[in-house]
Design a protein around this motif. Sequence first.
Motif, PDB file in Angstrom:
ATOM      1  N   GLU B 118      -4.615 -10.307 -33.357  1.00 46.01           N
ATOM      2  CA  GLU B 118      -5.212 -10.372 -32.008  1.00 46.01           C
ATOM      3  C   GLU B 118      -4.414  -9.543 -31.012  1.00 46.01           C
ATOM      4  O   GLU B 118      -4.986  -8.872 -30.142  1.00 46.01           O
ATOM      5  CB  GLU B 118      -5.273 -11.811 -31.469  1.00 46.01           C
ATOM      6  CG  GLU B 118      -5.918 -12.831 -32.384  1.00 46.01           C
ATOM      7  CD  GLU B 118      -4.915 -13.429 -33.347  1.00 46.01           C
ATOM      8  OE1 GLU B 118      -4.163 -14.310 -32.938  1.00 46.01           O
ATOM      9  OE2 GLU B 118      -4.898 -13.016 -34.507  1.00 46.01           O
ATOM     10  N   LYS B 121      -5.180  -5.893 -31.579  1.00 45.78           N
ATOM     11  CA  LYS B 121      -6.522  -5.514 -31.110  1.00 45.78           C
ATOM     12  C   LYS B 121      -6.578  -5.388 -29.591  1.00 45.78           C
ATOM     13  O   LYS B 121      -7.465  -4.736 -29.046  1.00 45.78           O
ATOM     14  CB  LYS B 121      -7.555  -6.536 -31.605  1.00 45.78           C
ATOM     15  CG  LYS B 121      -7.660  -6.578 -33.119  1.00 45.78           C
ATOM     16  CD  LYS B 121      -9.050  -6.247 -33.605  1.00 45.78           C
ATOM     17  CE  LYS B 121      -9.055  -5.771 -35.033  1.00 45.78           C
ATOM     18  NZ  LYS B 121      -9.803  -6.575 -35.956  1.00 45.78           N
ATOM     19  N   ASP B 122      -5.625  -6.044 -28.916  1.00 41.88           N
ATOM     20  CA  ASP B 122      -5.567  -5.934 -27.456  1.00 41.88           C
ATOM     21  C   ASP B 122      -4.859  -4.670 -26.989  1.00 41.88           C
ATOM     22  O   ASP B 122      -4.815  -4.368 -25.805  1.00 41.88           O
ATOM     23  CB  ASP B 122      -4.819  -7.154 -26.880  1.00 41.88           C
ATOM     24  CG  ASP B 122      -5.785  -8.263 -26.519  1.00 41.88           C
ATOM     25  OD1 ASP B 122      -7.006  -8.055 -26.705  1.00 41.88           O
ATOM     26  OD2 ASP B 122      -5.329  -9.329 -26.066  1.00 41.88           O
TER      27      ASP B 122
END
Lengths: 89, 196
Positions: B118, B121-122
């Motif tokens: 996560e 992906k940021d």
Amino acid sequence: MSQQSNPFLQPDGKKSSCMQMLQLILDGEANPEQKEYFKYHMDKCMPCFKTYEVDMTIKEMLRIKCRGDEVPNDLVEQLKDQIKQKIAS
Amino acid sequence: MEEVHRQTYGEKEKNEIFNNEFLPHIHSMYNFGYRLTLDRDDAKDLVQDTYMKAYRFIESFQKGTNAKAWLFRILKNSFINDYRKKSKEPSKVDYQEVETYYNSEDVDRQITPDLRVEALKDMIGDEISNALNSLEVDFRTVIILCDLEGFKYDEMAKILDIPIGTVRSRLHRARNLLKEKLSEYAQQMGYKNTKL
């Protein structure tokens, strides 16, 4: 799958580490037997599973984010001119 | 590599090879040059120099073989011999140590830095690119060849003149360093350290 059928065994009989197995899978260097074994291994090795996900994501992001540099417009033309000059000389 | 048997090409054939087998790789070559030098003008010079050398030595190239690997090898050598000598000190990395570690029991111990999908992906800005650029050039190079350009280990070994075992250990170390850098970014973005 038994220990004996581990297709990642090295020539000296030593077992490959998780990291070494993972790297071959990640880079598409593992053979079908090794891929199958690793799939099975990941089901019972949480660190491998998580690392595989992270590593695959990084690999993908590198390809997307670090290959976008535009080639200077005049580069190919300049190269062709240099070749022409070389042939002429 | 494909340099053992000298070929004899006419002028027309040389141009065909240059246009059809060498030039299609210009994008990858420029990107490689840029990622090595981290300067667009230097990258352009390096690519020009490489293509001129490739043309000059075209008879060492066997038509239809792996032009991309051949060009990458020339570019890498030009970088080391012409560019790096002028601008950088020799590498201080102890590669023997890298290899010994890779083949040791300890290789799994610190399985990965505190990094989650996560968080990655940021990273929608330049984080990945900056992290790659921050690596020492020999580590950067193996990641470029493998992850950006998709070369196989045996091709990388030929491009870099190192054994396949060294390709693997260097790649492993490079990826760990990259992950350490990305973990720093993740922390700056507010992701807490989460050990796997």
